[in-house]
Design a protein around this motif. Sequence first.
Motif, PDB file in Angstrom:
ATOM      1  N   LEU A  93      43.833  42.465  42.059  1.00  0.00           N
ATOM      2  CA  LEU A  93      43.964  40.881  41.020  1.00  0.00           C
ATOM      3  C   LEU A  93      42.674  39.626  41.515  1.00  0.00           C
ATOM      4  N   VAL A  94      41.709  39.358  40.867  1.00  0.00           N
ATOM      5  CA  VAL A  94      41.093  38.642  41.868  1.00  0.00           C
ATOM      6  C   VAL A  94      41.382  37.072  41.283  1.00  0.00           C
ATOM      7  N   PRO A  95      41.518  36.084  41.309  1.00  0.00           N
ATOM      8  CA  PRO A  95      42.009  34.951  41.028  1.00  0.00           C
ATOM      9  C   PRO A  95      40.533  34.074  40.797  1.00  0.00           C
ATOM     10  N   LEU A  96      40.313  33.454  39.820  1.00  0.00           N
ATOM     11  CA  LEU A  96      39.068  33.111  39.333  1.00  0.00           C
ATOM     12  C   LEU A  96      38.939  31.584  39.438  1.00  0.00           C
ATOM     13  N   LEU A  97      39.889  31.072  40.477  1.00  0.00           N
ATOM     14  CA  LEU A  97      40.181  29.687  40.913  1.00  0.00           C
ATOM     15  C   LEU A  97      39.481  29.917  41.884  1.00  0.00           C
ATOM     16  N   LEU A  98      39.127  28.369  42.508  1.00  0.00           N
ATOM     17  CA  LEU A  98      38.636  27.653  43.842  1.00  0.00           C
ATOM     18  C   LEU A  98      39.845  27.488  44.832  1.00  0.00           C
TER      19      LEU A  98
ATOM     20  N   ALA B 213      43.721  39.177  45.966  1.00  0.00           N
ATOM     21  CA  ALA B 213      42.806  38.986  46.221  1.00  0.00           C
ATOM     22  C   ALA B 213      43.253  37.314  46.722  1.00  0.00           C
ATOM     23  N   GLY B 214      42.825  37.021  47.438  1.00  0.00           N
ATOM     24  CA  GLY B 214      42.893  35.186  47.882  1.00  0.00           C
ATOM     25  C   GLY B 214      42.070  34.313  46.938  1.00  0.00           C
ATOM     26  N   PRO B 215      42.148  33.589  46.426  1.00  0.00           N
ATOM     27  CA  PRO B 215      40.854  32.697  46.066  1.00  0.00           C
ATOM     28  C   PRO B 215      39.449  32.376  46.219  1.00  0.00           C
TER      29      PRO B 215
ATOM     30  N   ALA C 124      29.572  36.147  41.396  1.00  0.00           N
ATOM     31  CA  ALA C 124      29.728  37.100  41.609  1.00  0.00           C
ATOM     32  C   ALA C 124      30.221  38.394  41.938  1.00  0.00           C
ATOM     33  N   ARG C 125      29.264  38.262  43.547  1.00  0.00           N
ATOM     34  CA  ARG C 125      29.207  38.874  44.656  1.00  0.00           C
ATOM     35  C   ARG C 125      30.639  38.338  45.096  1.00  0.00           C
ATOM     36  N   LEU C 126      31.048  36.638  45.519  1.00  0.00           N
ATOM     37  CA  LEU C 126      32.143  36.475  46.253  1.00  0.00           C
ATOM     38  C   LEU C 126      33.058  37.185  44.750  1.00  0.00           C
ATOM     39  N   VAL C 127      33.533  37.411  44.115  1.00  0.00           N
ATOM     40  CA  VAL C 127      34.600  38.555  43.619  1.00  0.00           C
ATOM     41  C   VAL C 127      34.694  39.258  44.339  1.00  0.00           C
TER      42      VAL C 127
END
Length: 289
Positions: A105-110, A135-137, A263-266
């Motif tokens: 699970l990858v949060p799309l939170l900053l 994953a981390g934010p 996208a690369r960060l996710v």
Amino acid sequence: MTAWDVPGPEPFDSTAQLMTQITAQLSSQLTGLTLRAAAPPSPPTLVAVAHGSRDPGALRTVRELLDRIRALRPDVPVRLGHIELNEPLLDDTLAGLRAGTDVVLVPLLLSRGYHVKQDIPQALAKAPHLRGRIAGPLGPHPLLAEALHGRLVEAGWRTPRGAGAARAGVVLAAAGSRDPDSARDTARTAALLRQRLGGIPVVPAFATGGPTVTDAVDALAARGRHRVALASCFASPGRFATQTAAAAPWLAAPPLGAHAAMARLVLHRYDRARAGVTGDAAWTELATA
């Protein structure tokens, strides 16, 4: 004719003849068989966890980001789940996955906050049929600063020189949270963006729970910084992004959306979680990047 006269196999007259016949029989049995190498295991399913918004542009933007991720890594299964307001909801996404599926699970939170620390772990705990990691934010990280800078440039930002640099400043607008870790993460992102901008001051501001955009603009003006742009630290359009942009005294960058660096960060977050770097360890790694 006696029993001794019944025809039968010819006696072997040498060890070599015996081995030749055994080899022929084995070859016959193996004819038509195709040896297949074991297929490599499928990578875990990446479940992107978006917040959700009543803004119709939010869902469209998140889907565009996921399309970019799929294009970068077509081997990785990608799913979407929302914490609230939009479908599919995270609980439903997880419930719909086959038992035994590995997920990240990858949060799309900053930044860190209640959703990262409570809502997402609780959703995974309600899906015991899955093997999962969180994953981390997305922030803080240099790739996030790259995306913020890119959106500023798209909005018209040009790095000032000479006397212009002494008058310039940037407000980093974020959602805000009662969790102090969220403010610390945003401050770190502001520092990374300042580095990216060559030392131009970047002051955090929040839609809720902290200094407002107006407060940040006033703080910069007190330092002689009257040419102030707004960097939008939001993953997608929504009420807070619109609210903070409306208070910008000059240009306001759009939300981060499907920027290539996002996208690369996710995928970076996904890969680090697969490697076992999650939770506080993931944040520590990124804070020192």
